[in-house]
Design an enzyme around this catalytic site. Structure first.
Site, PDB file in Angstrom:
ATOM      1  N   ASN A 103      34.494 -24.305  71.930  1.00  0.00           N
ATOM      2  CA  ASN A 103      34.915 -23.743  73.205  1.00  0.00           C
ATOM      3  C   ASN A 103      34.111 -22.485  73.552  1.00  0.00           C
ATOM      4  OD1 ASN A 103      36.490 -23.328  75.552  1.00  0.00           O
ATOM      5  ND2 ASN A 103      38.295 -24.122  74.526  1.00  0.00           N
ATOM      6  N   HIS A 135      24.828  -5.216  57.405  1.00  0.00           N
ATOM      7  CA  HIS A 135      24.640  -3.822  56.978  1.00  0.00           C
ATOM      8  C   HIS A 135      25.459  -3.580  55.713  1.00  0.00           C
ATOM      9  CE1 HIS A 135      22.696  -2.928  60.802  1.00  0.00           C
ATOM     10  NE2 HIS A 135      23.719  -3.504  61.406  1.00  0.00           N
ATOM     11  N   THR A 183      38.041 -14.914  54.913  1.00  0.00           N
ATOM     12  CA  THR A 183      37.149 -14.249  53.972  1.00  0.00           C
ATOM     13  C   THR A 183      36.968 -15.036  52.680  1.00  0.00           C
ATOM     14  OG1 THR A 183      38.983 -12.981  53.014  1.00  0.00           O
ATOM     15  CG2 THR A 183      37.813 -11.991  54.878  1.00  0.00           C
ATOM     16  N   LYS A 184      37.839 -16.043  52.448  1.00  0.00           N
ATOM     17  CA  LYS A 184      37.785 -16.836  51.221  1.00  0.00           C
ATOM     18  C   LYS A 184      37.840 -18.323  51.559  1.00  0.00           C
ATOM     19  CE  LYS A 184      40.037 -13.264  48.422  1.00  0.00           C
ATOM     20  NZ  LYS A 184      41.189 -12.928  47.540  1.00  0.00           N
ATOM     21  N   LYS A 201      50.395 -23.523  54.355  1.00  0.00           N
ATOM     22  CA  LYS A 201      50.878 -24.765  53.764  1.00  0.00           C
ATOM     23  C   LYS A 201      49.727 -25.738  53.627  1.00  0.00           C
ATOM     24  CE  LYS A 201      52.391 -26.840  58.148  1.00  0.00           C
ATOM     25  NZ  LYS A 201      53.538 -27.447  58.868  1.00  0.00           N
TER      26      LYS A 201
END
Length: 206
Positions: A103, A135, A183-184, A201
């Site tokens: 989108n 950075h 992040t994981k 879930k």
């Protein structure tokens, strides 16, 4: 909606609305062409169906399957925004699989690594996906930073305003809730959400 003079007949109103719709379509086509051919420095091959103005940058490789859609109407930011797709370094690569819908207002930047988005994915507005920190955290060594490839599997559903950071792998059939910062790694068929994203879930397999 349109500034028509009072007393105008319905037939005249219809003609003017048709004219304005045609003009809007032509102007938007010019905007899309300007972004792709005048502003872009990268030429994706193959390249999918470009619905929203899209900027392709960088010296790396960009491949978007022909059945993939970039931008969607009617949906927010269609006219006001643009897609930013950048394979920033020579060793960077971006690949988007078949029949995936991304989108409006997506930002996808690969640097020193790859970003792979699988087939049949649905991705909401304001999607951000990067393969680099860009950075470092040390204020005296900002040039030292990490990059790692991102892999999004087939049939993944990603809500609006989602950010996916470097090194993440998202399994097939997963769902990422709106506003999540991933992040994981995300398991297949999982539902995750939040900042940072956490498991909500596992969807039952059929």
């Amino acid at each position: 909606i349109y500034p028509f003079p009072r007393g105008i007949s319905e037939s005249e109103r219809g003609k003017k609305m048709k004219l304005m719709k045609s003009l809007r379509k032509r102007m938007f086509s010019v905007k899309k062409a300007f972004y792709r051919y005048a502003l872009s420095e990268n030429r994706p091959c193959p390249c999918g169906k470009i619905n929203q103005p899209s900027l392709f940058l960088g010296s790396g490789r960009i491949r978007i399957e022909k059945t993939t859609h970039l931008g969607y109407f009617p949906s927010p930011y269609f006219y006001s925004g643009y897609m930013h797709i950048e394979a920033r370094s020579k060793d960077a690569e971006i690949y988007v699989g078949e029949t995936t819908f991304i989108n409006n207002n997506a930002v996808i930047i690969a640097e020193k690594a790859s970003i792979t988005i699988g087939a049949r994915c649905f991705i909401g507005t304001d999607f951000h996906c990067v393969s680099s920190d860009f950075h470092g955290l040390d204020p005296h060594r900002r040039e030292n930073y990490k990059s790692a490839s991102v892999h999004i599997g087939d049939d993944v559903f990603i809500g609006n305003n989602v950010t996916i950071l470097k090194g993440v792998t998202i399994g097939e059939g997963a769902t990422i809730a709106a506003g999540a910062v991933v992040t994981k790694d995300v398991p297949a068929n999982a539902v995750v959400g939040g900042n940072p994203a956490k498991l909500i879930k596992i969807l039952p397999l059929k």
